[in-house]
Motif scaffolding. Structure first.
Motif, PDB file in Angstrom:
ATOM      1  N   ARG A  93       0.874  -1.082  -0.013  1.00  0.00           N
ATOM      2  CA  ARG A  93       0.041   0.031  -0.235  1.00  0.00           C
ATOM      3  C   ARG A  93       0.950   1.359   0.152  1.00  0.00           C
ATOM      4  O   ARG A  93       0.639   2.178  -0.611  1.00  0.00           O
ATOM      5  N   SER A  94       2.120   1.295   0.721  1.00  0.00           N
ATOM      6  CA  SER A  94       2.851   2.360   0.864  1.00  0.00           C
ATOM      7  C   SER A  94       3.554   2.383  -0.541  1.00  0.00           C
ATOM      8  O   SER A  94       3.606   3.741  -1.065  1.00  0.00           O
ATOM      9  N   GLU A  95       3.793   1.513  -1.236  1.00  0.00           N
ATOM     10  CA  GLU A  95       4.582   1.617  -2.620  1.00  0.00           C
ATOM     11  C   GLU A  95       3.611   2.303  -3.547  1.00  0.00           C
ATOM     12  O   GLU A  95       3.910   3.382  -4.520  1.00  0.00           O
ATOM     13  N   VAL A  96       2.351   1.670  -3.468  1.00  0.00           N
ATOM     14  CA  VAL A  96       1.322   2.166  -4.524  1.00  0.00           C
ATOM     15  C   VAL A  96       0.980   3.926  -4.287  1.00  0.00           C
ATOM     16  O   VAL A  96       1.081   4.581  -5.367  1.00  0.00           O
ATOM     17  N   LEU A  97       0.900   4.502  -2.931  1.00  0.00           N
ATOM     18  CA  LEU A  97       0.630   5.753  -2.573  1.00  0.00           C
ATOM     19  C   LEU A  97       2.027   6.367  -3.103  1.00  0.00           C
ATOM     20  O   LEU A  97       1.728   7.550  -3.483  1.00  0.00           O
ATOM     21  N   GLY A  98       2.984   5.872  -2.838  1.00  0.00           N
ATOM     22  CA  GLY A  98       4.331   6.707  -3.479  1.00  0.00           C
ATOM     23  C   GLY A  98       4.285   6.794  -5.057  1.00  0.00           C
ATOM     24  O   GLY A  98       4.932   7.703  -5.372  1.00  0.00           O
ATOM     25  N   VAL A  99       3.724   5.855  -5.708  1.00  0.00           N
ATOM     26  CA  VAL A  99       3.924   5.927  -7.210  1.00  0.00           C
ATOM     27  C   VAL A  99       2.572   6.909  -7.285  1.00  0.00           C
ATOM     28  O   VAL A  99       2.940   7.735  -8.216  1.00  0.00           O
ATOM     29  N   ILE A 100       1.556   6.988  -6.984  1.00  0.00           N
ATOM     30  CA  ILE A 100       0.602   8.076  -7.065  1.00  0.00           C
ATOM     31  C   ILE A 100       0.823   9.315  -7.053  1.00  0.00           C
ATOM     32  O   ILE A 100       0.627  10.318  -7.810  1.00  0.00           O
ATOM     33  N   ASP A 154      -3.367   3.738 -17.907  1.00  0.00           N
ATOM     34  CA  ASP A 154      -2.431   2.679 -18.278  1.00  0.00           C
ATOM     35  C   ASP A 154      -0.941   2.980 -17.799  1.00  0.00           C
ATOM     36  O   ASP A 154      -0.351   2.116 -17.269  1.00  0.00           O
ATOM     37  N   ALA A 155      -0.465   4.172 -17.769  1.00  0.00           N
ATOM     38  CA  ALA A 155       0.794   4.706 -17.240  1.00  0.00           C
ATOM     39  C   ALA A 155       0.921   4.467 -15.648  1.00  0.00           C
ATOM     40  O   ALA A 155       1.836   3.860 -15.200  1.00  0.00           O
ATOM     41  N   ILE A 156      -0.162   4.772 -14.646  1.00  0.00           N
ATOM     42  CA  ILE A 156      -0.136   4.576 -13.504  1.00  0.00           C
ATOM     43  C   ILE A 156      -0.227   3.126 -13.172  1.00  0.00           C
ATOM     44  O   ILE A 156       0.552   2.729 -12.146  1.00  0.00           O
ATOM     45  N   ALA A 157      -0.790   2.451 -13.829  1.00  0.00           N
ATOM     46  CA  ALA A 157      -1.133   0.928 -13.593  1.00  0.00           C
ATOM     47  C   ALA A 157       0.402   0.235 -13.985  1.00  0.00           C
ATOM     48  O   ALA A 157       0.899  -0.710 -13.014  1.00  0.00           O
ATOM     49  N   ALA A 158       1.033   0.708 -15.034  1.00  0.00           N
ATOM     50  CA  ALA A 158       2.142  -0.108 -15.137  1.00  0.00           C
ATOM     51  C   ALA A 158       3.349   0.371 -14.047  1.00  0.00           C
ATOM     52  O   ALA A 158       4.007  -0.530 -13.723  1.00  0.00           O
ATOM     53  N   ARG A 159       3.192   1.585 -13.817  1.00  0.00           N
ATOM     54  CA  ARG A 159       4.261   1.848 -12.634  1.00  0.00           C
ATOM     55  C   ARG A 159       3.857   1.420 -11.183  1.00  0.00           C
ATOM     56  O   ARG A 159       4.705   0.844 -10.624  1.00  0.00           O
ATOM     57  N   MET A 160       2.662   1.148 -11.075  1.00  0.00           N
ATOM     58  CA  MET A 160       2.142   0.550  -9.724  1.00  0.00           C
ATOM     59  C   MET A 160       2.821  -1.152  -9.791  1.00  0.00           C
ATOM     60  O   MET A 160       3.112  -1.679  -8.788  1.00  0.00           O
ATOM     61  N   ARG A 161       2.411  -1.572 -11.063  1.00  0.00           N
ATOM     62  CA  ARG A 161       2.780  -3.252 -11.107  1.00  0.00           C
ATOM     63  C   ARG A 161       4.355  -3.221 -10.971  1.00  0.00           C
ATOM     64  O   ARG A 161       4.864  -3.999 -10.241  1.00  0.00           O
ATOM     65  N   ALA A 200       8.724  -4.798  -7.483  1.00  0.00           N
ATOM     66  CA  ALA A 200      10.151  -4.709  -7.021  1.00  0.00           C
ATOM     67  C   ALA A 200      10.101  -4.761  -5.504  1.00  0.00           C
ATOM     68  O   ALA A 200      10.852  -5.694  -4.814  1.00  0.00           O
ATOM     69  N   LYS A 201       8.876  -4.411  -4.740  1.00  0.00           N
ATOM     70  CA  LYS A 201       8.601  -4.670  -3.293  1.00  0.00           C
ATOM     71  C   LYS A 201       8.587  -6.276  -3.077  1.00  0.00           C
ATOM     72  O   LYS A 201       9.208  -6.694  -1.960  1.00  0.00           O
ATOM     73  N   LEU A 202       7.837  -6.812  -3.781  1.00  0.00           N
ATOM     74  CA  LEU A 202       7.710  -8.302  -3.418  1.00  0.00           C
ATOM     75  C   LEU A 202       9.008  -9.265  -3.808  1.00  0.00           C
ATOM     76  O   LEU A 202       9.334  -9.936  -3.042  1.00  0.00           O
ATOM     77  N   GLU A 203      10.104  -8.636  -4.740  1.00  0.00           N
ATOM     78  CA  GLU A 203      11.080  -9.345  -4.985  1.00  0.00           C
ATOM     79  C   GLU A 203      11.958  -8.850  -3.930  1.00  0.00           C
ATOM     80  O   GLU A 203      12.940  -9.913  -3.502  1.00  0.00           O
ATOM     81  N   GLY A 256      -0.694  -7.631 -13.695  1.00  0.00           N
ATOM     82  CA  GLY A 256      -1.416  -6.674 -14.076  1.00  0.00           C
ATOM     83  C   GLY A 256      -1.908  -6.112 -12.838  1.00  0.00           C
ATOM     84  O   GLY A 256      -2.260  -6.490 -11.762  1.00  0.00           O
ATOM     85  N   VAL A 257      -2.071  -4.639 -13.000  1.00  0.00           N
ATOM     86  CA  VAL A 257      -2.890  -3.702 -11.796  1.00  0.00           C
ATOM     87  C   VAL A 257      -4.080  -3.127 -12.719  1.00  0.00           C
ATOM     88  O   VAL A 257      -4.173  -2.698 -13.877  1.00  0.00           O
ATOM     89  N   HIS A 258      -5.199  -3.343 -12.042  1.00  0.00           N
ATOM     90  CA  HIS A 258      -6.562  -3.099 -12.513  1.00  0.00           C
ATOM     91  C   HIS A 258      -7.382  -2.065 -11.687  1.00  0.00           C
ATOM     92  O   HIS A 258      -7.318  -2.288 -10.462  1.00  0.00           O
ATOM     93  N   PHE A 259      -7.985  -1.182 -12.108  1.00  0.00           N
ATOM     94  CA  PHE A 259      -8.695  -0.128 -11.357  1.00  0.00           C
ATOM     95  C   PHE A 259      -9.866  -0.463 -11.283  1.00  0.00           C
ATOM     96  O   PHE A 259     -10.749  -0.811 -12.101  1.00  0.00           O
TER      97      PHE A 259
END
Length: 195
Positions: free
Chosen positions: A139-146, A161-168, A173-176, A186-189
């Motif tokens: 959640r912290s990573e997603v908020l940072g991207v937005i 689409d650009a936001i979704a790709a950056r979130m993905r 990266a965080k999971l790795e 994929g990230v879906h809104f």
């Protein structure tokens, strides 16, 4: 003595003969019915075997099974040849929706972006379990991207689409970092509100 030549004697004989004919005729009809029933319904195939035979015949007609072996001596016409087909694995896509919304301000703007997201993967359930386990960090990573996007960046389908790709990329990266493997494809809104 009784005289059978009288009209009364003849009618008794005729009545008995008629009764005997009806009884014999009835017995013959019952016998014919039983015989026909035996020949029609006396196969030794259980319902499940019959279903298997039907399925096998349909698969043979569709060319998915080779035709049954024919007895020698019969002239065989053209036979179907099964075309080899490459086996392709069917992948099942698993989805996970983050509970709640993500709300943060956009860079250089007084406006906020509020989104609800879900992620998808075609890997096994381990990826979804990793997302659930590390939900707080993700959640912290997603908020940072937005918060890196401007109001103009998020306009239209290309912006989403650009936001979704950056979130993905950020989630992977965080999971790795945490688990050694990302796996999010994929990230879906599920909601996307600019206020």
């Amino acid at each position: 003595m009784s005289d059978t030549s009288t009209p009364e004697g003849k009618s008794k004989k005729g009545g008995i003969i008629k009764i005997l004919l009806f009884v014999i005729g009835g017995l013959v009809l019952v016998g014919v019915g039983l015989g026909a029933g035996f020949f029609l319904f006396a196969n030794n195939v259980t319902p499940s075997e019959e279903i298997d035979m039907i399925i096998e015949r349909k698969l043979q007609e569709a060319g998915q099974l080779p035709p049954p072996e024919e007895e020698e001596g019969e002239e065989a016409g053209p036979t179907r040849m099964a075309k080899p087909v490459e086996e392709t694995g069917t992948f099942i896509t698993s989805y996970y929706e983050f509970p709640g919304n993500f709300t943060t301000n956009l860079r250089g703007s007084r406006k906020f972006l509020q989104v609800s997201i879900g992620v998808s993967t075609q890997y096994d359930e381990t990826v979804v379990q990793n997302v659930e386990t590390h939900q707080l960090a993700l959640r912290s990573e997603v908020l940072g991207v937005i918060s890196e996007f401007t109001e103009e960046d998020v306009q239209g389908k290309d912006g989403r689409d650009a936001i979704a790709a950056r979130m993905r990329d950020a989630i992977n990266a965080k999971l790795e970092e945490l688990e050694g493997f990302g796996g999010i494809e994929g990230v879906h809104f599920t909601s996307f509100v600019l206020q």
